[in-house]
Design an enzyme around this catalytic site. Structure first.
Site: not given
Ligand code: FAD
Length: 496
Positions: A157, A358
């Site tokens: 999303d 949230h």
């Molecule tokens: P990060 O925060 O970088 O990683 C997530 C976690 O994975 C970290 O905390 C860590 O523990 C681990 N990690 C990350 N990188 C590494 C690494 N290289 N090695 C080891 N461990 C690691 N998510 C969905 O999947 N689908 C959706 O449709 C979705 N919709 C959303 C809608 C809203 C309104 C909100 C607020 C959130 C939503 N999310 C959704 C959740 C989130 O926003 C996403 O999943 C987002 O992509 C995660 O953040 P990031 O990719 O920066 O991951």
């Protein structure tokens, strides 16, 4: 939000003395560069750690490596100084813990800032190889820039997160490539001892099939590096979706019986919600279904007709013609997401409250109405009890359904935070009693969720613990992530 005045900054890991911490940081600075190590001694700009003090899950410092080799140095340094580290890709895990570490005083390894290259896009095999800092937006834009119009990506999303981070947290999107983990092929991982491995075909020197065949030979290791603390992933291969010939969104509303009689003081009454809804294009309804069909126009039209005919057998269902919708209607945002175009529209949920924050309750069910209703009723009961508005959405996967309940609360109001926490705890407990488990959860709730997967006297968790203790004997990498505690921490009061 100012920190409370009696906390010495930066916070340091439990059991550490400040001189030892300072020596460790100096050593890290000499390895990675002073400018790439940042102490966390400035005021926090967020404070949503539920009922805990803000400082409880705060890191001591952040280090920004620029290569796999530097990640190896960091891991070896962490073993030498026995200091907890916590890797993030971009730290945008909103609703599940953001960029926070589970253990106070951990050093965050922020991979995304300096490791953000699209290493390869192959237009023939429809695959790519990415570093942790490549966001869905960046990948989308790079594909456009290279003129590969026939390649689509799948986005969640919110498009601002890391493709790698989202995939190893087993995040999902909405196209047929929506199960991101299933659509990856190959990883490079730095193990907690500093050894580097490549999974799948990546283990075969000279191969050119790392991104086209995910398995290689022997046990399939990739799964253990998702939702775990067994390694730091520094590269990931992803498969891209060949343009199916176009896509088209649709919207249908369902006017189900309402049984939502009880109205809490902070909740918006259901009657009022329906009044507002009746002034919008969706009209007076209980549920809105957004979907997309794929393929060339002719085949899309046929599919749309089949779907419409089926939906209209439900009494009160209303198919909403696209051309009756205003251009800025939410349906068009859903349509974009379902065709792999990154968006930010979903963040508008936060506007529901002043200081909106949230957290997600994300159980999985079979795609059956009766199961969804059981989960919906559990969520409803707890939202009523805790005086919170509920925003449930059911997202269909391949055979599973994600019943995502987004709870928006006022992070500036301690009572609202405490209610959100109580509500989450209650929903997880009741869902487990009814046989449902979460596919993902907030950092603070991971012990509770992990404990619900307890079949045969917690055999699965004991298996995870043996892997953890073997791969990470000093327990330095992300202790407590997904409820997996290394020996050094286990049963010593860290579990929540
Ligand atoms: P990060 O925060 O970088 O990683 C997530 C976690 O994975 C970290 O905390 C860590 O523990 C681990 N990690 C990350 N990188 C590494 C690494 N290289 N090695 C080891 N461990 C690691 N998510 C969905 O999947 N689908 C959706 O449709 C979705 N919709 C959303 C809608 C809203 C309104 C909100 C607020 C959130 C939503 N999310 C959704 C959740 C989130 O926003 C996403 O999943 C987002 O992509 C995660 O953040 P990031 O990719 O920066 O991951």
């Amino acid at each position: 939000v100012p920190r409370s005045s009696n906390v010495e900054l930066p916070v340091i890991p439990s059991g550490y003395s400040r001189p030892r911490f300072n020596r460790a940081i100096e050593s890290l600075q000499s390895l990675i560069g002073t400018e790439n190590v940042e102490l966390n001694d400035k005021p926090l700009d967020d404070g949503w750690y539920l009922e805990l003090e803000q400082e409880e899950m705060v890191s001591s410092a952040t280090v920004y490596p620029s290569s796999t080799e530097e990640v190896v140095h960091i891991v070896r340094w962490a073993n030498e100084f026995e200091i907890p580290i916590y890797a993030i890709s971009m730290g945008r895990n909103l609703g599940y813990g953001g960029a926070a570490a589970r253990v106070r005083g951990s050093v965050i390894v922020d991979l995304g800032k300096r490791m953000a290259k699209v290493l390869d896009i192959n237009p023939d095999t429809c695959t790519c190889l990415l570093e942790p800092g490549v966001s869905f937006y960046a990948l989308y834009e790079e594909i456009q820039r290279r003129g590969y119009d026939h390649l689509w990506i799948d986005v969640p999303d919110l498009g601002g997160g890391s493709v790698l981070g989202n995939t190893i947290d087993r995040g999902v999107g909405y196209t047929p490539y929506g199960n991101h983990f299933e659509c990856h092929s190959g990883m490079e991982v730095v193990l907690p001892t500093g050894e580097v491995i490549r999974t799948g075909m990546g283990a075969l020197p000279g191969n050119n099939t790392w991104q086209v065949f995910p398995y290689g030979y022997g046990p399939y290791a990739d799964g253990i590096f998702t939702q775990s603390n067994f390694g730091i992933v520094t590269k990931i291969g992803m498969t891209l979706m060949p343009d199916p010939g176009g896509s088209e969104g649709f919207m249908c509303t369902f006017k189900e019986e309402e049984d939502l009689a009880q109205i809490g003081k902070g909740q918006v009454p259901i009657k009022r919600l329906r009044e507002i809804a009746s002034t919008l294009p969706c009209g007076d309804c209980s549920w809105v279904y957004y979907g997309s069909v794929y393929g060339p126009k002719k085949s899309r039209d046929k599919k749309l007709k089949v779907i419409r005919d089926a939906f209209e057998t439900v009494p009160g269902a209303r198919w909403i013609p696209r051309d009756s919708l205003p251009k800025d209607h939410y349906m068009f945002s859903r349509e974009k997401i379902a065709s792999g175009v990154p968006e930010f529209e979903e963040l508008r949920w936060l506007n529901w409250h002043k200081n909106g924050s949230h957290v997600f309750f994300s159980p999985v069910s079979a795609p059956r109405g009766e199961d969804a209703m059981k989960l919906f009723n559990i969520a409803k009961k707890w939202h009523d009890e805790c005086d919170l508005d509920s925003f449930p959405a059911c997202c269909i996967g391949l055979r599973e359904m994600y019943v995502i309940v987004n709870m928006v609360y006022d992070r500036g109001d301690p009572a609202s935070k405490a209610n959100a926490y109580r509500c989450m705890r209650g929903m997880i407990k009741d869902a487990a009693k009814a046989g449902f488990g979460e596919y993902r959860t907030h950092l603070l709730l991971s012990d509770q969720v992990a404990a619900t997967y307890s079949w045969n006297n917690n055999a699965l968790m004991r298996f995870h613990e043996s892997i953890k203790d073997t791969l990470d004997p000093n327990g330095i990498l992300a202790p407590g992530r997904n409820g997996i505690w290394p020996k050094k921490y286990r049963n010593k009061g860290w579990e929540l």
